[in-house]
Scaffold this active site. Structure first.
Site, PDB file in Angstrom:
ATOM      1  N   ASP A   7       0.670  -1.225   0.162  1.00  0.00           N
ATOM      2  CA  ASP A   7       0.127   0.027  -0.147  1.00  0.00           C
ATOM      3  C   ASP A   7       1.421   0.673   0.350  1.00  0.00           C
ATOM      4  O   ASP A   7       1.758   1.478   0.707  1.00  0.00           O
ATOM      5  CB  ASP A   7      -1.028   0.569   1.348  1.00  0.00           C
ATOM      6  CG  ASP A   7      -2.098   1.239   1.599  1.00  0.00           C
ATOM      7  OD1 ASP A   7      -2.511   1.556   0.102  1.00  0.00           O
ATOM      8  OD2 ASP A   7      -2.176   1.863   2.317  1.00  0.00           O
ATOM      9  N   GLU A  71      -0.720  -1.575  -5.405  1.00  0.00           N
ATOM     10  CA  GLU A  71      -1.673  -0.863  -5.418  1.00  0.00           C
ATOM     11  C   GLU A  71      -2.108   0.535  -6.660  1.00  0.00           C
ATOM     12  O   GLU A  71      -1.221   0.949  -6.673  1.00  0.00           O
ATOM     13  CB  GLU A  71      -2.365   0.366  -4.223  1.00  0.00           C
ATOM     14  CG  GLU A  71      -4.443   1.459  -4.053  1.00  0.00           C
ATOM     15  CD  GLU A  71      -4.477   1.795  -3.046  1.00  0.00           C
ATOM     16  OE1 GLU A  71      -3.997   3.191  -2.745  1.00  0.00           O
ATOM     17  OE2 GLU A  71      -4.352   1.364  -1.880  1.00  0.00           O
ATOM     18  N   ASP A 144      -2.467   1.616   7.386  1.00  0.00           N
ATOM     19  CA  ASP A 144      -2.138   1.035   6.145  1.00  0.00           C
ATOM     20  C   ASP A 144      -1.476  -0.382   5.987  1.00  0.00           C
ATOM     21  O   ASP A 144      -1.521  -0.635   5.073  1.00  0.00           O
ATOM     22  CB  ASP A 144      -0.119   2.108   6.256  1.00  0.00           C
ATOM     23  CG  ASP A 144      -0.268   3.271   6.775  1.00  0.00           C
ATOM     24  OD1 ASP A 144      -0.987   4.204   5.608  1.00  0.00           O
ATOM     25  OD2 ASP A 144      -1.199   3.652   8.147  1.00  0.00           O
TER      26      ASP A 144
END
Length: 149
Positions: A7, A71, A144
């Protein structure tokens, strides 16, 4: 199959490692590890990116993933945030290439849809489903790390 999820974020980069079962258990997932790579906002951009590069490579060496999921950067209103996210995603992509590991990229809405059934799910809904899928007592923190999973 072992997957390293990234991420991307310049200040906080979430990292998560999951593994599928074998044979009849191939649809089950297990949490292997997760964490967050943090950089100091007062450091220069190039030093922050260098730290992220080193740390992502350490995660790759430690977890030995079969694939890396990153991502996909999507349009946000804050261009500065998008730039940092894109730079970190690029570091993850280059690291994967250096280690010869396949990469898959997904937008946040694709991940939300896969995990919850809705591409518009709220962060807490996604977190709850990740907790259920991985059969965890509680959601990994910080967020996160959970997002990387």
């Amino acid at each position: 199959m072992r997957v390293l999820g990234v991420d991307p974020g310049l200040t906080r980069c979430g990292i998560g490692v999951v593994e599928t079962g074998a044979g009849k258990n191939s649809r089950t997932l297990a949490l292997i590890d997760c964490g967050v790579i943090r950089t100091d906002k007062d450091e220069s951009l190039e030093q922050r990116l260098l730290l992220l590069d080193r740390e992502i490579k350490k995660w790759i060496e430690k977890s030995k993933p079969d694939v890396i999921a990153v991502e996909r950067v999507f349009s946000q209103h804050n261009v500065r945030t998008v730039m940092g996210t894109a730079q970190v995603a690029g570091i993850a992509l280059v690291a994967a290439a250096q280690f010869g590991i396949k990469v898959v990229m997904h937008t946040p809405s694709e991940v939300k849809a896969a995990v919850t059934g809705s591409g518009r799910a709220q962060k807490n809904q996604v977190g709850d489903m990740v907790k259920r899928i991985l059969k965890l007592e509680e959601m990994p923190k910080p967020a996160d790390a959970a997002d990387a999973l």
